[in-house]
Scaffold this motif. Structure first.
Motif, short mmCIF file in Angstrom:
data_model
loop_
_atom_site.label_atom_id
_atom_site.label_comp_id
_atom_site.label_asym_id
_atom_site.label_seq_id
_atom_site.Cartn_x
_atom_site.Cartn_y
_atom_site.Cartn_z
N VAL A 4 -3.05 3.96 4.93
CA VAL A 4 -3.66 5.12 5.60
C VAL A 4 -5.01 4.79 5.12
CG1 VAL A 4 -3.79 7.47 5.67
CG2 VAL A 4 -1.66 7.03 5.46
N ALA A 5 -5.92 4.85 6.90
CA ALA A 5 -7.27 4.54 6.57
C ALA A 5 -7.84 5.59 7.26
CB ALA A 5 -7.04 3.42 6.80
N SER A 6 -8.97 6.47 6.12
CA SER A 6 -9.12 7.76 6.98
C SER A 6 -10.45 7.05 8.44
CB SER A 6 -10.24 8.69 5.95
OG SER A 6 -9.01 8.98 4.52
N ASP A 7 -10.60 6.05 8.14
CA ASP A 7 -12.09 6.19 9.53
C ASP A 7 -11.49 4.22 10.04
OD1 ASP A 7 -13.56 6.22 6.38
OD2 ASP A 7 -13.78 4.02 7.27
N GLY A 8 -12.37 3.99 10.56
CA GLY A 8 -12.74 2.63 10.97
C GLY A 8 -13.19 1.61 10.42
N GLU A 9 -13.71 1.44 9.51
CA GLU A 9 -14.64 1.05 8.65
C GLU A 9 -13.39 0.31 7.80
OE1 GLU A 9 -19.28 1.78 8.15
OE2 GLU A 9 -17.86 2.48 6.46
N GLU A 10 -12.79 1.68 6.81
CA GLU A 10 -11.80 1.86 6.18
C GLU A 10 -10.44 0.76 6.67
OE1 GLU A 10 -10.44 5.24 4.48
OE2 GLU A 10 -8.87 4.11 2.94
N GLY A 11 -10.26 1.19 8.15
CA GLY A 11 -8.93 1.18 8.86
C GLY A 11 -9.31 -0.81 9.09
N LEU A 12 -10.20 -1.30 9.48
CA LEU A 12 -11.14 -2.61 9.23
C LEU A 12 -10.59 -3.27 8.35
CD1 LEU A 12 -13.81 -2.59 12.10
CD2 LEU A 12 -11.19 -4.23 12.23
N LEU A 13 -10.72 -2.68 7.13
CA LEU A 13 -10.32 -3.74 5.40
C LEU A 13 -9.15 -3.81 5.78
CD1 LEU A 13 -12.14 -4.31 2.90
CD2 LEU A 13 -12.03 -2.19 2.07
N LYS A 14 -8.67 -2.54 5.53
CA LYS A 14 -7.05 -2.26 5.46
C LYS A 14 -5.70 -3.23 6.85
CE LYS A 14 -6.80 1.34 2.22
NZ LYS A 14 -5.79 2.75 1.93
N MET A 15 -6.34 -3.59 7.52
CA MET A 15 -5.96 -4.01 8.18
C MET A 15 -5.47 -5.58 7.67
SD MET A 15 -7.58 -2.94 12.05
CE MET A 15 -5.79 -4.70 13.17
N LYS A 16 -7.27 -6.11 7.17
CA LYS A 16 -7.30 -7.77 6.63
C LYS A 16 -6.02 -7.60 4.99
CE LYS A 16 -11.62 -8.36 8.21
NZ LYS A 16 -13.29 -8.32 8.15
N GLN A 17 -6.88 -6.57 4.62
CA GLN A 17 -5.32 -6.59 3.18
C GLN A 17 -4.29 -6.18 3.26
OE1 GLN A 17 -7.98 -3.48 0.68
NE2 GLN A 17 -9.59 -5.34 1.04
N PHE A 18 -3.96 -5.10 3.79
CA PHE A 18 -2.15 -4.64 3.72
C PHE A 18 -1.62 -5.63 5.10
CE2 PHE A 18 0.76 -2.18 3.37
CZ PHE A 18 1.35 -0.88 4.56
N ASN A 19 -2.42 -6.31 6.02
CA ASN A 19 -1.50 -7.19 7.12
C ASN A 19 -0.46 -6.22 7.00
OD1 ASN A 19 -1.42 -9.09 8.47
ND2 ASN A 19 -0.13 -10.41 7.04
N PRO A 20 -1.19 -5.04 8.69
CA PRO A 20 0.40 -4.62 8.69
C PRO A 20 0.87 -5.60 10.25
CG PRO A 20 -1.86 -3.59 9.62
CD PRO A 20 -1.77 -5.02 8.66
N ASP A 21 1.78 -4.79 10.72
CA ASP A 21 3.16 -5.31 11.63
C ASP A 21 2.88 -4.47 12.57
OD1 ASP A 21 5.34 -5.32 9.50
OD2 ASP A 21 4.78 -7.45 10.31
N VAL A 22 2.08 -3.21 12.43
CA VAL A 22 1.89 -2.56 13.07
C VAL A 22 0.30 -1.63 12.92
CG1 VAL A 22 2.43 -0.86 14.80
CG2 VAL A 22 4.17 -2.32 14.76
#
Lengths: 127, 126
Positions: free
Chosen positions: B29-47
């Motif tokens: 879970v990310a609480s805002d867009g900045e954290e979201g973009l970081l986690k998209m790179k780190q967590f590498n989700p499928d969706v």
């Protein structure tokens, strides 16, 4: 989703909805002191939006409608489509108080408050 | 399957995390867009399930940033919001959102169908 499934999330809903409502009131106070406070306006918009979505999901449609109106009004103000006036601020305050009262009703296992009258008042300002 | 939920509201964070984990989906879970973009790179989700109205960086900004990054563009994004304006949904679509779910009208089966579809499409193309 069944009513039983949603009822298990009621406590969570009340906790987060009350937090959002408290934050809404704090932003309202900031705006009443400084109508140019864009950060407070943006916070109010986000909080109202969250309250609307949460309430809609949990089936509290009148609360969702009222929060949705607060959301629309603050978006209109942010987009410079309407100006903040004293009369508008009075109605917004009344709306927030009705959100609080409705949440209290829900917490006490009563029906959500009928807030159609205040939703309609706000609607008159929406562009 | 890994799903990243980018959502500022604590109710929806907990609510949807719990529902997705019941389906044996790994959730971050990310609480805002900045954290979201970081986690998209780190967590590498499928969706990614992306809320649009958030503090700091909103969902539209996340979609814009994603559209300029070849690695992030590969991750399907389902816009997950309760916007009731066609023009905002159109804007999200034009910015590259793969699909849309109206979170106000809760239908978890619909959410699972869309997530599974994105996952299957993405994994077939690898």
């Amino acid at each position: 989703m069944t009513t039983a499934d949603l009822s298990s999330y009621k406590k969570l809903y009340l906790q987060t909805a009350k937090e959002n409502c408290d934050a809404l009131l704090k932003s309202y106070v900031k705006i009443s002191q400084n109508s140019l406070d864009k950060d407070a306006l943006k916070d109010m918009y986000i909080r109202a939006h969250s309250l609307k979505s949460e309430s809609q999901t949990m089936g509290y449609y009148k609360l969702a409608a009222l929060s949705g109106m607060i959301e629309k009004i603050t978006k209109n103000i942010l987009d410079n489509k309407i100006q903040i006036t004293e009369s508008l601020m009075v109605i917004i305050k009344e709306a927030i108080e009705n959100v609080q009262a409705s949440l209290l009703n829900i917490e006490k296992e009563r029906e959500e408050k009928n807030t159609d009258f205040i939703s309609k008042k706000l609607e008159e300002y929406v562009v | 399957m890994k799903v990243l939920l980018i959502e500022d509201d604590k109710f929806f964070q907990k609510f949807y995390s719990a529902k997705l984990r019941e389906q044996n989906i790994e959730v971050d879970v990310a609480s805002d867009g900045e954290e979201g973009l970081l986690k998209m790179k780190q967590f590498n989700p499928d969706v990614v399930l992306l809320d649009l109205i958030m503090p700091k960086k909103d969902g539209f900004s996340v979609l814009e940033t994603r559209s300029r990054n070849e690695n992030l563009k590969r991750i399907p994004v389902i816009v997950f919001s309760s916007l009731d304006q066609e023009k905002d949904l159109e804007k999200a679509k034009n910015l590259g959102a793969t699909d849309y779910i109206d979170k106000s009208f809760f239908n978890f089966d619909e959410i699972m169908v869309k997530i599974s579809k994105m996952y299957n499409v993405n994994n077939t193309n690898i």
